[in-house]
Design an enzyme around this catalytic site. Structure first.
Site, PDB file in Angstrom:
ATOM      1  N   LYS A  14       0.837  -1.211   0.000  1.00 27.62           N
ATOM      2  CA  LYS A  14       0.000   0.000   0.000  1.00 27.62           C
ATOM      3  C   LYS A  14       0.871   1.260   0.000  1.00 27.62           C
ATOM      4  O   LYS A  14       0.664   2.181  -0.779  1.00 27.62           O
ATOM      5  CB  LYS A  14      -0.934   0.016   1.233  1.00 27.62           C
ATOM      6  CG  LYS A  14      -1.837  -1.201   1.327  1.00 27.62           C
ATOM      7  CD  LYS A  14      -2.733  -1.169   2.551  1.00 27.62           C
ATOM      8  CE  LYS A  14      -2.025  -1.257   3.888  1.00 27.62           C
ATOM      9  NZ  LYS A  14      -1.332  -2.548   4.139  1.00 27.62           N
ATOM     10  N   ARG A  89     -10.106  -0.006   8.445  1.00 24.79           N
ATOM     11  CA  ARG A  89      -9.650  -1.373   8.663  1.00 24.79           C
ATOM     12  C   ARG A  89     -10.694  -2.211   9.389  1.00 24.79           C
ATOM     13  O   ARG A  89     -10.452  -3.397   9.645  1.00 24.79           O
ATOM     14  CB  ARG A  89      -8.407  -1.332   9.554  1.00 24.79           C
ATOM     15  CG  ARG A  89      -7.116  -1.479   8.808  1.00 24.79           C
ATOM     16  CD  ARG A  89      -6.034  -1.039   9.764  1.00 24.79           C
ATOM     17  NE  ARG A  89      -4.874  -1.848   9.629  1.00 24.79           N
ATOM     18  CZ  ARG A  89      -3.729  -1.386   9.112  1.00 24.79           C
ATOM     19  NH1 ARG A  89      -3.643  -0.172   8.637  1.00 24.79           N
ATOM     20  NH2 ARG A  89      -2.690  -2.164   9.066  1.00 24.79           N
ATOM     21  N   ARG A 128      11.616  -5.840   4.519  1.00 27.94           N
ATOM     22  CA  ARG A 128      11.470  -4.380   4.418  1.00 27.94           C
ATOM     23  C   ARG A 128      12.485  -3.646   5.297  1.00 27.94           C
ATOM     24  O   ARG A 128      12.729  -4.016   6.431  1.00 27.94           O
ATOM     25  CB  ARG A 128      10.056  -3.975   4.839  1.00 27.94           C
ATOM     26  CG  ARG A 128       9.903  -2.454   4.923  1.00 27.94           C
ATOM     27  CD  ARG A 128       8.487  -1.997   4.997  1.00 27.94           C
ATOM     28  NE  ARG A 128       7.754  -2.602   6.084  1.00 27.94           N
ATOM     29  CZ  ARG A 128       6.444  -2.488   6.227  1.00 27.94           C
ATOM     30  NH1 ARG A 128       5.732  -1.812   5.341  1.00 27.94           N
ATOM     31  NH2 ARG A 128       5.821  -3.050   7.234  1.00 27.94           N
ATOM     32  N   ARG A 161      11.326  -2.130  10.935  1.00 33.81           N
ATOM     33  CA  ARG A 161      10.227  -1.716  11.810  1.00 33.81           C
ATOM     34  C   ARG A 161      10.035  -2.725  12.934  1.00 33.81           C
ATOM     35  O   ARG A 161      10.160  -3.927  12.712  1.00 33.81           O
ATOM     36  CB  ARG A 161       8.943  -1.627  10.972  1.00 33.81           C
ATOM     37  CG  ARG A 161       8.362  -0.238  10.906  1.00 33.81           C
ATOM     38  CD  ARG A 161       7.309  -0.117   9.857  1.00 33.81           C
ATOM     39  NE  ARG A 161       6.076  -0.831  10.170  1.00 33.81           N
ATOM     40  CZ  ARG A 161       4.975  -0.765   9.435  1.00 33.81           C
ATOM     41  NH1 ARG A 161       4.957   0.000   8.354  1.00 33.81           N
ATOM     42  NH2 ARG A 161       3.903  -1.426   9.759  1.00 33.81           N
ATOM     43  N   ARG A 172      -0.445  -9.768  12.888  1.00 35.02           N
ATOM     44  CA  ARG A 172      -0.971  -8.744  11.969  1.00 35.02           C
ATOM     45  C   ARG A 172      -1.756  -9.393  10.829  1.00 35.02           C
ATOM     46  O   ARG A 172      -2.811  -8.888  10.433  1.00 35.02           O
ATOM     47  CB  ARG A 172       0.167  -7.889  11.426  1.00 35.02           C
ATOM     48  CG  ARG A 172       0.760  -6.969  12.478  1.00 35.02           C
ATOM     49  CD  ARG A 172       2.113  -6.433  12.073  1.00 35.02           C
ATOM     50  NE  ARG A 172       2.056  -5.558  10.920  1.00 35.02           N
ATOM     51  CZ  ARG A 172       3.115  -5.284  10.141  1.00 35.02           C
ATOM     52  NH1 ARG A 172       4.284  -5.823  10.391  1.00 35.02           N
ATOM     53  NH2 ARG A 172       2.987  -4.468   9.126  1.00 35.02           N
TER      54      ARG A 172
END
Ligand code: AP5
Length: 220
Positions: A14, A89, A128, A161, A172
């Site tokens: 996203k 969400r 990431r 992160r 998640r």
């Protein structure tokens, strides 16, 4: 006021798609994840309320999120075009968004659902890396920096992160299935959902989104 939504599981891309879209079309990019991380860093009351939920990979309560997004809408000029990334969400957030936009004589134009299989999401999240200084987003395999651990744009240090470790990623992804996936049906029934293959190259994904947002508007 035009509104588009980027919907997808953690790691679907996203944020990456949003960067490309806003470079071409002047949307105000509203990433609720980025807003919350900034609030945590600043130690604000919202940040203190959100921090534990984020660390555990759970959703921050709807009332906090709704307040955050309303404040953002109130702070911007009335004709602002928004690209919402990571909001709504839950069904409660989606219902609130509809009511808020109706009060502003607006509506959701398109919802781009970035659809990706679980193994791809895990590979994207574990790989990431983000620049501590400018926030640029990399992937150790897919989109690597020229020099390991260093941002191409500003020379800042790249970090992982806190919620991108495997244990939290599992939570998640479960949360997405339980609390967010129902929004796919909700927006399909409204006739605004556009399914995007999130496994495609980022340029193809961005091109697909741009092609649709640039089409002349028709009544829904
Ligand atoms: P948030 O920051 O929104 O995280 P998320 O939804 O888990 O999404 P991510 O940012 O992890 O992934 P992304 O889809 O943006 O992928 P990206 O482009 O980075 O939320 C964090 C937390 O805040 C939540 O867990 C929750 O606690 C809270 N929160 C936020 N909003 C909330 C809300 N509305 N309600 C309640 N709580 C809320 O890409 C991932 C990686 O893949 C990158 O390395 C990238 O380089 C790579 N990549 C991306 N696209 C491609 C591609 N096409 N090809 C190859 N590699 C790619």
């Amino acid at each position: 006021m035009n509104v588009i939504i980027l919907l997808g599981a953690p790691g679907a891309g996203k944020g990456t798609a949003a960067e490309g879209v806003k470079a071409a079309v002047p949307f105000m990019h509203v990433s609720t994840g980025d807003m919350l991380r900034a609030a945590v860093k600043a130690g604000s009351p919202t940040g203190r309320e959100a921090e534990g939920f984020m660390k555990r990979g759970e959703l921050v309560p709807d009332n906090v999120m709704i307040r955050l997004v309303e404040e953002k809408f109130d702070a911007e000029p009335p004709n602002t075009a928004y690209m919402l990334d990571g909001f709504p969400r839950t069904m409660e957030q989606a219902t609130m968004l509809d009511a808020s936009l109706a009060r502003r004589a607006s509506r959701v134009d398109h919802v781009f659902y970035l659809d990706a299989p679980r193994d791809l999401l895990i590979a994207r999240l574990t790989g990431r890396r983000i620049c501590r200084k400018c926030g640029a987003n990399y992937h150790m395999v897919n989109i690597p920096p020229k020099k390991s651990g260093v941002c191409d744009t500003c020379g800042g240090e790249l970090y992982q992160r806190a919620d991108d470790h495997e244990a939290t990623i599992g939570t998640r992804l479960e949360v997405f299935v339980k609390q967010t996936r129902s929004l796919i049906d909700y927006y399909t029934q409204r006739g605004v959902l556009v399914r995007v293959d999130a496994a495609d190259h980022r340029d193809k994904i961005i091109g697909h989104i741009l092609e649709i947002v640039r089409r002349p508007a028709v009544g829904q």
